[in-house]
Write an enzyme that holds these catalytic residues in place. Structure first.
Site, PDB file in Angstrom:
ATOM      1  NE  ARG A   1      -2.210  -2.388   2.671  1.00 59.29           N
ATOM      2  CZ  ARG A   1      -2.680  -3.164   3.615  1.00 59.29           C
ATOM      3  NH1 ARG A   1      -3.913  -3.065   3.940  1.00 59.29           N
ATOM      4  NH2 ARG A   1      -1.921  -4.019   4.263  1.00 59.29           N
TER       5      ARG A   1
ATOM      6  CD  GLU B   1      -1.970  -5.394  14.340  1.00 63.23           C
ATOM      7  OE1 GLU B   1      -1.992  -4.821  13.241  1.00 63.23           O
ATOM      8  OE2 GLU B   1      -2.850  -5.268  15.203  1.00 63.23           O
TER       9      GLU B   1
HETATM   10  P1  AMP Z   1       3.714  -3.028  11.623  1.00 58.48           P
HETATM   11  O1  AMP Z   1       5.000  -3.539  11.070  1.00 58.48           O
HETATM   12  O2  AMP Z   1       3.232  -3.862  12.796  1.00 58.48           O
HETATM   13  O3  AMP Z   1       3.779  -1.549  11.959  1.00 58.48           O
HETATM   14  O4  AMP Z   1       2.600  -3.244  10.498  1.00 58.48           O
HETATM   15  C1  AMP Z   1       2.427  -2.331   9.459  1.00 58.48           C
HETATM   16  C2  AMP Z   1       2.179  -3.026   8.145  1.00 58.48           C
HETATM   17  O5  AMP Z   1       1.212  -4.057   8.268  1.00 58.48           O
HETATM   18  C3  AMP Z   1       1.647  -2.053   7.130  1.00 58.48           C
HETATM   19  O6  AMP Z   1       2.257  -2.337   5.872  1.00 58.48           O
HETATM   20  C4  AMP Z   1       0.162  -2.285   7.108  1.00 58.48           C
HETATM   21  O7  AMP Z   1      -0.335  -2.241   5.782  1.00 58.48           O
HETATM   22  C5  AMP Z   1      -0.030  -3.676   7.710  1.00 58.48           C
HETATM   23  N1  AMP Z   1      -0.989  -3.684   8.829  1.00 58.48           N
HETATM   24  C6  AMP Z   1      -0.720  -4.024  10.120  1.00 58.48           C
HETATM   25  N2  AMP Z   1      -1.807  -3.948  10.893  1.00 58.48           N
HETATM   26  C7  AMP Z   1      -2.799  -3.529  10.088  1.00 58.48           C
HETATM   27  C8  AMP Z   1      -4.185  -3.229  10.315  1.00 58.48           C
HETATM   28  N3  AMP Z   1      -4.744  -3.332  11.523  1.00 58.48           N
HETATM   29  N4  AMP Z   1      -4.929  -2.807   9.236  1.00 58.48           N
HETATM   30  C9  AMP Z   1      -4.351  -2.695   8.014  1.00 58.48           C
HETATM   31  N5  AMP Z   1      -3.064  -2.945   7.757  1.00 58.48           N
HETATM   32  C10 AMP Z   1      -2.285  -3.371   8.772  1.00 58.48           C
END
Ligand code: AMP
Length: 182
Positions: A69, A106
């Site tokens: 994205r 996550e």
């Molecule tokens: P993080 O590395 O945990 O900060 O996760 C961020 C990445 O995971 C981004 O590329 C987001 O597109 C995706 N992502 C993680 N959690 C979500 C969520 N609740 N909704 C949408 N995308 C998420």
């Protein structure tokens, strides 16, 4: 830093266009779906404009977008501020020589890769993604850029999930977000 706290009148319109889908892709995750934001040309334009207004004239030479994205929001920002765009991709997508960084998501583990030579020492970089959750993805992206000698000026996301405290994993690097979701 957050445009949300500045109360820019465009922020409300952007926030209302992001669809929240409970329990996707697995139970307990509140998925922030930006595809509904893209359906509204005004809200999509406002999103890009807010970033461009912030980064124009800041001497940024590269916008690094995170798959997938970050590929939607990064290129229009790069074009508007006169910077090159570099995709940071999932493994086995880039055909040339790459460097890699593994990270924890996550929901799962993953890895980002960048073409060697796309970013050069002295480049001033902006990292773009749709959302920061735990901060692991942005951290890996910054590591890739810093390993080749670029200076990461800031990270920019449309959405922050502040409860997950991802900001704390960025080693003090500034993060700018438009919308917070709890
Ligand atoms: P993080 O590395 O945990 O900060 O996760 C961020 C990445 O995971 C981004 O590329 C987001 O597109 C995706 N992502 C993680 N959690 C979500 C969520 N609740 N909704 C949408 N995308 C998420």
């Amino acid at each position: 830093m957050s445009a949300y706290k500045d109360k820019d009148p465009r922020i409300h319109g952007i926030k209302t266009k992001i669809r929240v889908v409970p329990n996707f892709p697995k139970p307990g995750i509140m998925f922030q779906d930006i595809t509904t934001l893209l359906l509204d040309p005004q809200a999509f334009r406002d999103t890009i404009d807010l970033f461009v207004e912030r980064y124009k004239g800041k001497n940024i030479s590269v916008v690094a977008g995170i798959e997938a994205r970050g590929f939607i929001f990064g290129p229009p920002i790069a074009l508007a501020i006169g910077a090159k765009f570099v995709p940071l991709r999932k493994p086995k997508k880039l055909p040339g020589e790459v460097i890699s960084e593994e990270y924890v998501l996550e929901y799962g583990r993953d890895c980002l890769q960048m073409h060697v030579g796309a970013v050069e020492p002295g480049d001033r970089a902006l990292v773009v993604d749709d959302l920061i959750a735990t901060g692991g993805t942005l951290c890996a992206a910054m590591n890739l850029l810093e390993r080749v000698g670029a200076q990461v000026v800031e990270c920019a996301c449309v959405i922050e999930l502040p409860d997950l405290k991802g900001r704390e994993r960025l080693h003090g690097k500034p993060l700018y977000v438009l919308v917070e979701s709890h």
